[in-house]
Design a protein around this motif. Structure first.
Motif, PDB file in Angstrom:
ATOM      1  N   LYS A 125      -1.154   9.677 -22.783  1.00  0.00           N
ATOM      2  CA  LYS A 125      -2.593   9.181 -22.937  1.00  0.00           C
ATOM      3  C   LYS A 125      -2.687   8.375 -21.528  1.00  0.00           C
ATOM      4  O   LYS A 125      -3.614   8.720 -20.542  1.00  0.00           O
ATOM      5  N   ALA A 126      -2.048   7.315 -21.260  1.00  0.00           N
ATOM      6  CA  ALA A 126      -2.095   6.603 -20.038  1.00  0.00           C
ATOM      7  C   ALA A 126      -1.822   7.271 -18.814  1.00  0.00           C
ATOM      8  O   ALA A 126      -2.403   7.332 -17.807  1.00  0.00           O
ATOM      9  N   ALA A 127      -0.699   8.411 -19.325  1.00  0.00           N
ATOM     10  CA  ALA A 127      -0.444   9.186 -17.847  1.00  0.00           C
ATOM     11  C   ALA A 127      -1.549  10.238 -17.478  1.00  0.00           C
ATOM     12  O   ALA A 127      -1.653  10.269 -16.133  1.00  0.00           O
ATOM     13  N   SER A 128      -2.302  10.787 -18.606  1.00  0.00           N
ATOM     14  CA  SER A 128      -3.531  11.441 -18.345  1.00  0.00           C
ATOM     15  C   SER A 128      -4.400  10.656 -17.506  1.00  0.00           C
ATOM     16  O   SER A 128      -5.175  11.068 -16.436  1.00  0.00           O
ATOM     17  N   ARG A 129      -4.792   9.413 -18.135  1.00  0.00           N
ATOM     18  CA  ARG A 129      -6.030   8.734 -17.422  1.00  0.00           C
ATOM     19  C   ARG A 129      -5.496   8.338 -16.018  1.00  0.00           C
ATOM     20  O   ARG A 129      -6.468   8.155 -15.240  1.00  0.00           O
ATOM     21  N   LEU A 130      -4.314   7.881 -15.623  1.00  0.00           N
ATOM     22  CA  LEU A 130      -3.924   7.635 -14.499  1.00  0.00           C
ATOM     23  C   LEU A 130      -4.083   9.015 -13.468  1.00  0.00           C
ATOM     24  O   LEU A 130      -4.299   8.723 -12.250  1.00  0.00           O
ATOM     25  N   THR A 131      -3.658  10.065 -14.055  1.00  0.00           N
ATOM     26  CA  THR A 131      -3.754  10.920 -12.994  1.00  0.00           C
ATOM     27  C   THR A 131      -5.131  11.269 -12.611  1.00  0.00           C
ATOM     28  O   THR A 131      -5.603  11.804 -11.712  1.00  0.00           O
ATOM     29  N   LEU A 132      -6.272  10.771 -13.403  1.00  0.00           N
ATOM     30  CA  LEU A 132      -7.552  10.957 -13.349  1.00  0.00           C
ATOM     31  C   LEU A 132      -8.080   9.978 -12.396  1.00  0.00           C
ATOM     32  O   LEU A 132      -8.949  10.290 -11.404  1.00  0.00           O
ATOM     33  N   VAL A 133      -7.371   8.752 -12.521  1.00  0.00           N
ATOM     34  CA  VAL A 133      -7.588   7.636 -11.402  1.00  0.00           C
ATOM     35  C   VAL A 133      -7.143   7.878 -10.235  1.00  0.00           C
ATOM     36  O   VAL A 133      -7.672   7.982  -8.896  1.00  0.00           O
ATOM     37  N   SER A 134      -6.067   8.556  -9.937  1.00  0.00           N
ATOM     38  CA  SER A 134      -5.451   9.144  -8.635  1.00  0.00           C
ATOM     39  C   SER A 134      -6.378  10.044  -8.023  1.00  0.00           C
ATOM     40  O   SER A 134      -6.456  10.096  -6.902  1.00  0.00           O
ATOM     41  N   SER A 135      -7.122  11.121  -9.025  1.00  0.00           N
ATOM     42  CA  SER A 135      -7.736  12.079  -8.219  1.00  0.00           C
ATOM     43  C   SER A 135      -9.153  11.575  -7.759  1.00  0.00           C
ATOM     44  O   SER A 135      -9.809  12.150  -6.746  1.00  0.00           O
ATOM     45  N   ILE A 136      -9.585  10.412  -8.205  1.00  0.00           N
ATOM     46  CA  ILE A 136     -10.637   9.753  -7.592  1.00  0.00           C
ATOM     47  C   ILE A 136     -10.512   8.830  -6.520  1.00  0.00           C
ATOM     48  O   ILE A 136     -11.553   8.065  -5.943  1.00  0.00           O
ATOM     49  N   ARG A 137      -9.440   8.177  -6.374  1.00  0.00           N
ATOM     50  CA  ARG A 137      -9.040   7.151  -5.401  1.00  0.00           C
ATOM     51  C   ARG A 137      -9.041   7.464  -3.845  1.00  0.00           C
ATOM     52  O   ARG A 137      -8.982   8.601  -3.429  1.00  0.00           O
ATOM     53  N   PRO A 154       0.887  -1.185   0.181  1.00  0.00           N
ATOM     54  CA  PRO A 154      -0.033   0.026  -0.123  1.00  0.00           C
ATOM     55  C   PRO A 154       0.903   1.332   0.106  1.00  0.00           C
ATOM     56  O   PRO A 154       1.915   1.457   0.596  1.00  0.00           O
ATOM     57  N   MET A 155       0.410   2.279  -0.910  1.00  0.00           N
ATOM     58  CA  MET A 155       1.249   3.594  -0.541  1.00  0.00           C
ATOM     59  C   MET A 155       0.073   4.636  -0.855  1.00  0.00           C
ATOM     60  O   MET A 155      -0.871   4.361  -1.576  1.00  0.00           O
ATOM     61  N   SER A 156       0.146   5.532  -0.075  1.00  0.00           N
ATOM     62  CA  SER A 156      -0.790   6.767   0.103  1.00  0.00           C
ATOM     63  C   SER A 156      -0.636   7.769  -1.237  1.00  0.00           C
ATOM     64  O   SER A 156      -1.781   8.427  -1.751  1.00  0.00           O
ATOM     65  N   ASN A 157       0.568   7.900  -1.596  1.00  0.00           N
ATOM     66  CA  ASN A 157       0.580   9.118  -2.595  1.00  0.00           C
ATOM     67  C   ASN A 157       1.333   8.826  -3.726  1.00  0.00           C
ATOM     68  O   ASN A 157       1.541   9.637  -4.813  1.00  0.00           O
ATOM     69  N   LYS A 158       1.812   7.555  -4.134  1.00  0.00           N
ATOM     70  CA  LYS A 158       2.764   7.336  -5.278  1.00  0.00           C
ATOM     71  C   LYS A 158       2.211   6.207  -5.901  1.00  0.00           C
ATOM     72  O   LYS A 158       1.331   5.258  -5.001  1.00  0.00           O
ATOM     73  N   TRP A 159       2.443   5.794  -7.190  1.00  0.00           N
ATOM     74  CA  TRP A 159       2.162   4.613  -7.608  1.00  0.00           C
ATOM     75  C   TRP A 159       3.272   3.691  -7.451  1.00  0.00           C
ATOM     76  O   TRP A 159       3.176   2.611  -7.730  1.00  0.00           O
ATOM     77  N   ALA A 160       4.301   4.113  -7.511  1.00  0.00           N
ATOM     78  CA  ALA A 160       5.676   3.462  -7.550  1.00  0.00           C
ATOM     79  C   ALA A 160       6.846   4.140  -6.783  1.00  0.00           C
ATOM     80  O   ALA A 160       6.839   5.476  -6.874  1.00  0.00           O
TER      81      ALA A 160
END
Length: 105
Positions: free
Chosen positions: A93-105, A32-38
């Protein structure tokens, strides 16, 4: 697919990309990580956010390649961006979509 199988598949995907990019991984962890993907260290330790396991492989590849390229380029400058593009094509495109996912998690 069970979470244990997802974890195994993700780690295998990391190893495939590491082989392709000629990166030697000393330690590979998923937690588990609260602020990063990796996170990667200069000593060869790689950690990935366990939330990636439920996302599409497109996100896996983006985060995996993103981190592995930091072994060669420590920043997100022109060289890093061109290496990302060389390995993933239109990675933005993947970076933008991942930013969107990050904003709703």
């Amino acid at each position: 697919m069970e979470m244990r199988d997802q974890r195994r598949a993700f780690k295998e995907r990391v190893r495939q990309w590491a082989d392709r990019l000629d990166v030697k991984i000393i330690w590979l962890g998923i937690r588990p990580m609260s602020n990063k993907w990796a996170f990667c260290s200069t000593s060869g330790h790689l950690y990935f956010n366990d939330e990636l396991l439920v996302l599409d492989q497109e996100f896996w590849d983006y985060v995996i390649v993103h981190e592995l390229l930091h072994y060669f380029v420590p920043n997100h400058g022109k060289l890093w961006k061109s290496l990302m593009r060389a390995h993933l094509g239109a990675y933005e495109k993947a970076a933008s979509r991942l930013t969107l996912v990050s904003s709703i998690r």
